[in-house]
Motif scaffolding. Structure first.
Motif, mmCIF file in Angstrom:
data_model
loop_
_atom_site.group_PDB
_atom_site.id
_atom_site.type_symbol
_atom_site.label_atom_id
_atom_site.label_comp_id
_atom_site.label_asym_id
_atom_site.label_seq_id
_atom_site.Cartn_x
_atom_site.Cartn_y
_atom_site.Cartn_z
ATOM 1 N N SER A 29 55.252 17.238 31.576
ATOM 2 C CA SER A 29 54.305 16.128 31.578
ATOM 3 C C SER A 29 54.768 15.055 30.609
ATOM 4 O O SER A 29 55.185 15.354 29.491
ATOM 5 C CB SER A 29 52.920 16.616 31.181
ATOM 6 O OG SER A 29 52.343 17.391 32.200
ATOM 7 N N GLY A 30 54.695 13.809 31.043
ATOM 8 C CA GLY A 30 55.193 12.695 30.249
ATOM 9 C C GLY A 30 56.660 12.430 30.477
ATOM 10 O O GLY A 30 57.165 11.355 30.167
ATOM 11 N N ASP A 51 55.483 13.774 41.199
ATOM 12 C CA ASP A 51 54.285 13.065 41.655
ATOM 13 C C ASP A 51 53.779 13.609 42.989
ATOM 14 O O ASP A 51 52.563 13.747 43.192
ATOM 15 C CB ASP A 51 54.566 11.565 41.774
ATOM 16 C CG ASP A 51 54.711 10.887 40.419
ATOM 17 O OD1 ASP A 51 54.268 11.475 39.406
ATOM 18 O OD2 ASP A 51 55.268 9.780 40.363
ATOM 19 N N LEU A 88 45.506 15.287 33.631
ATOM 20 C CA LEU A 88 46.594 14.783 32.794
ATOM 21 C C LEU A 88 47.951 15.305 33.252
ATOM 22 O O LEU A 88 48.926 15.235 32.501
ATOM 23 C CB LEU A 88 46.352 15.152 31.325
ATOM 24 C CG LEU A 88 45.137 14.488 30.668
ATOM 25 C CD1 LEU A 88 44.984 14.940 29.220
ATOM 26 C CD2 LEU A 88 45.219 12.965 30.740
ATOM 27 N N LYS A 145 51.143 13.399 32.347
ATOM 28 C CA LYS A 145 50.810 12.536 31.209
ATOM 29 C C LYS A 145 50.761 13.366 29.935
ATOM 30 O O LYS A 145 50.755 14.591 29.966
ATOM 31 C CB LYS A 145 49.449 11.862 31.430
ATOM 32 C CG LYS A 145 49.353 11.032 32.694
ATOM 33 C CD LYS A 145 47.933 10.527 32.891
ATOM 34 C CE LYS A 145 47.792 9.761 34.197
ATOM 35 N NZ LYS A 145 46.395 9.351 34.450
ATOM 36 N N LYS A 146 50.689 12.671 28.807
ATOM 37 C CA LYS A 146 50.498 13.351 27.530
ATOM 38 C C LYS A 146 49.183 14.120 27.571
ATOM 39 O O LYS A 146 48.185 13.635 28.093
ATOM 40 C CB LYS A 146 50.466 12.344 26.381
ATOM 41 C CG LYS A 146 51.795 11.667 26.112
ATOM 42 C CD LYS A 146 52.814 12.652 25.561
ATOM 43 C CE LYS A 146 54.083 11.937 25.120
ATOM 44 N NZ LYS A 146 55.111 12.899 24.659
ATOM 45 N N ASN A 179 44.642 20.570 31.536
ATOM 46 C CA ASN A 179 44.834 19.754 30.343
ATOM 47 C C ASN A 179 44.809 20.662 29.114
ATOM 48 O O ASN A 179 44.079 21.666 29.069
ATOM 49 C CB ASN A 179 43.723 18.713 30.211
ATOM 50 C CG ASN A 179 43.645 17.798 31.414
ATOM 51 O OD1 ASN A 179 44.588 17.716 32.212
ATOM 52 N ND2 ASN A 179 42.526 17.109 31.564
#
Length: 314
Positions: free
Chosen positions: A116-117, A138, A169, A172-173, A283
């Protein structure tokens, strides 16, 4: 035993081919939700067909991965995983992991993790490596969200989007979902006692999406405690439950053990094998509390649970 030991679920009604998933009402998905729930509450595995991820994108992932794994070790080492701050991005060398906690020797595989990120070092060659991974991440994320929606229906949660929100998340972070490309090289002349390609284990998180090449080798423990082959089905994704989801559902769903052994056929020992896994985790700050209110397991954060499991493996 035939591949039919693992159920096949048609995801046509809610796959990525459906441009507006919110237009699909819950009652339309009831049959699919029951099939998914039944598979995950028994053997813990299923084949997903008509999911909407294009085969050309899967082929591209295998292609860029193979080109990378064929590079000299010194080149691959330039983007090795650095586990500072529990980071997991980057290349993992052959025999670095033993997924079976009781294993005394490392598994005969190497890997590249995209976390992630998408932070961390990326290989310079092949040049399309990073873009291919990020695009595929994605696609897997978008499909995972839809699987979680249908699973929420199967679990009879009041909010169809509850599990999706707990994973919002991804990429993502604050998220811990990882895309991992795995490479099992042709076997050396001598294999260490007890060494396998991938030791017996169950996955750690909520669900896993697995893309196989046509070599095969994955085995899954069935409801009788016997291992059966998860024979590759063209254009199908193997999806399975992880231990965190088993805990979250108070054992309604099963995190099933699986493995990749040394092949018995001599010809297969000289063939390399590839797979791509999308390890889905909530998350980091999501509290994993039994969804049925039973308190069968003490609440624990997703991050704390994963850190514990990783500490045993590495």
């Amino acid at each position: 035993m035939a591949a039919s030991a693992i159920p096949v679920v048609d995801f046509q009604k809610y796959g990525l081919n459906v441009t507006d998933p919110k237009s699909v009402t819950g009652d339309v998905l009831e049959t699919t939700a029951k099939e998914i729930y039944d598979a995950f509450s028994t053997i813990g595995f299923l084949y997903l067909i008509n999911h909407g991820i294009e085969e050309r994108k899967v082929d591209a992932m295998f292609s860029v991965s193979k080109a990378f794994f064929d590079l000299p070790v010194d080149e691959k080492r330039k983007c090795a995983r650095v586990q500072a701050d529990h980071g997991d991005h980057g290349w993992i060398a052959l025999e670095s992991e033993s997924l079976n906690p009781e294993g005394q020797v490392g598994d005969l595989k190497e890997a590249f993790n995209c976390t992630s990120g998408h932070d961390g070092l990326w290989p310079e060659n092949p040049v399309e490596f990073k873009s291919t991974f990020v695009t595929f991440y994605d696609d897997c994320k978008n499909l995972t969200e839809r699987i979680l929606d249908v699973l929420s229906i199967g679990l009879k949660l009041q909010d169809r989007y509850y599990l999706r929100e707990c994973h919002n998340l991804m990429g993502k972070k604050g998220g811990a979902t990882t895309l991992r490309s795995l490479y099992y090289p042709a076997l050396p002349e001598s294999v260490k006692p007890g060494q396998v390609r991938c030791g017996e284990h169950s996955d750690y998180g909520t669900i896993t999406l697995l893309f196989q090449d046509d070599i095969g080798g994955l085995e899954v423990m069935n409801t009788d405690g016997m291992y059966v082959p998860a024979t590759p089905i063209p254009n199908a994704i193997v999806v399975n439950i992880g231990d965190m989801m088993q805990r979250w559902t108070a054992d309604q769903l099963k995190g099933t053990k699986h493995r990749v052994l040394i092949p018995e056929a001599e010809v297969k020992k000289h063939q390399s094998r590839q797979s791509i896994a999308f390890f889905v985790n909530p998350n980091n700050d999501t509290m994993i509390k039994c969804l049925d209110g039973s308190n069968k397991y003490e609440p624990i954060s997703s991050e704390d649970y994963l850190n514990y499991r990783f500490s045993v493996t590495f």
